[in-house]
Design an enzyme around this catalytic site. Structure first.
Site, PDB file in Angstrom:
ATOM      1  N   SER A 146     -70.462   6.364  32.767  1.00  0.00           N
ATOM      2  CA  SER A 146     -70.236   5.023  31.824  1.00  0.00           C
ATOM      3  C   SER A 146     -70.010   4.027  32.667  1.00  0.00           C
ATOM      4  O   SER A 146     -69.761   3.995  34.131  1.00  0.00           O
ATOM      5  CB  SER A 146     -68.906   5.161  31.104  1.00  0.00           C
ATOM      6  OG  SER A 146     -68.691   3.826  30.402  1.00  0.00           O
TER       7      SER A 146
ATOM      8  N   TYR B 107     -60.168   7.342  30.770  1.00  0.00           N
ATOM      9  CA  TYR B 107     -61.849   7.410  30.549  1.00  0.00           C
ATOM     10  C   TYR B 107     -62.292   6.893  31.386  1.00  0.00           C
ATOM     11  O   TYR B 107     -63.465   7.945  31.829  1.00  0.00           O
ATOM     12  CB  TYR B 107     -62.247   6.603  29.358  1.00  0.00           C
ATOM     13  CG  TYR B 107     -63.257   6.074  29.269  1.00  0.00           C
ATOM     14  CD1 TYR B 107     -64.062   7.804  28.017  1.00  0.00           C
ATOM     15  CD2 TYR B 107     -64.312   5.766  29.044  1.00  0.00           C
ATOM     16  CE1 TYR B 107     -65.394   7.698  27.857  1.00  0.00           C
ATOM     17  CE2 TYR B 107     -65.837   5.191  28.885  1.00  0.00           C
ATOM     18  CZ  TYR B 107     -66.390   6.345  28.669  1.00  0.00           C
ATOM     19  OH  TYR B 107     -67.432   7.186  27.755  1.00  0.00           O
TER      20      TYR B 107
END
Length: 248
Positions: free
Chosen positions: A143, A157
């Site tokens: 990501s 995350y």
């Protein structure tokens, strides 16, 4: 010869889009899901309609026994495995780190880090030429959060995806001499269901408008990058971290 891929978290979003695109190229696809079998079966049906083959395999990537069984099931169905798309991942509600409890942190790292490592390990065991494999390719779904940090939203995350970047670089060096390429895509603000699971269903649309591209990306756009990295056109690409983030 038909190539076989296992895609984790293939019941929705980027995983489903990648499965569909590989099906259109004639791949056999192992469609992994954690809990939503109906959605996984829909993905498998899309793969078959596109021209590929598919089998559905349940398993929580954070469970070692389940991961081994997933790979065994795909090999049993199609006779071999040529690629892994390490896509399964979770996010949680937007919070500063000071508000995050232990259970949230543990689950985040169990799924996003341990799960990705376990799946990469099993792929390495089956695809490495020095272990009797035919070689292959691994694409990890990281990501843009790994380089942005996601402050006040989900630094957990972001940190989990930073670990995936490091895995990609190191494993590419381990497996390059053994016939396996390892790369990662780093999606930015992509219009998928994951934002709703983080409590902000409109996040991609709102923040995507602020990117240089002026919009959020689509799962299909990320899938195109993944499929390219898996294919022969990327035969000299390994250890790469490919941003699909609209310039963000």
């Amino acid at each position: 010869m038909t190539k076989t891929v296992l895609i984790t978290g293939a019941s929705r979003g980027i995983g489903r889009a990648t499965a569909r695109l590989l099906g259109a190229q004639g791949w056999a696809v192992g469609v992994n899901y954690a809990s939503n079998r109906a959605a996984a079966e829909d993905t498998a049906a899309e793969v078959v309609r596109a021209g590929g083959q598919a089998c559905v395999v349940q398993g929580d990537v954070a469970d070692e026994t389940a991961v081994v069984a997933m790979f065994d099931a795909v090999v049993a169905a199609f006779g071999r495995i040529d690629a892994l798309v390490n896509n399964a991942g979770i996010v949680a509600a937007s919070l500063p780190l000071a508000e995050m409890d232990y259970a949230r942190l543990k689950r985040m790292f169990d799924v996003n880090v341990l799960g990705t490592y376990l799946c990469a390990r099993e792929a390495a065991r089956r695809m490495s030429t020095d272990r009797g494999g035919h070689g292959g390719a691994i694409v990890n779904v990281s990501s843009a959060a790994s380089r942005l940090g996601s402050p006040n939203e989900y630094v957990d995350y972001a940190g989990s995806k930073g670990a995936i970047d490091t895995l990609t670089i190191g494993l590419a060096k381990e497996l390059g001499p053994r016939g396996v390429r390892v790369n990662a895509v780093r999606p930015g603000l992509i219009d998928t269901e994951i934002h709703a699971s983080g409590g902000r269903a409109d996040r991609a649309a709102v923040l995507g408008a602020q990117t240089p591209a002026g919009r959020p990306g689509t799962a299909d756009e990320v899938a195109e990058a993944i499929v390219w990295l898996l294919g022969d056109a990327a035969s000299y690409v390994t250890g790469a971290l490919l941003d699909v983030a609209g310039g963000r």
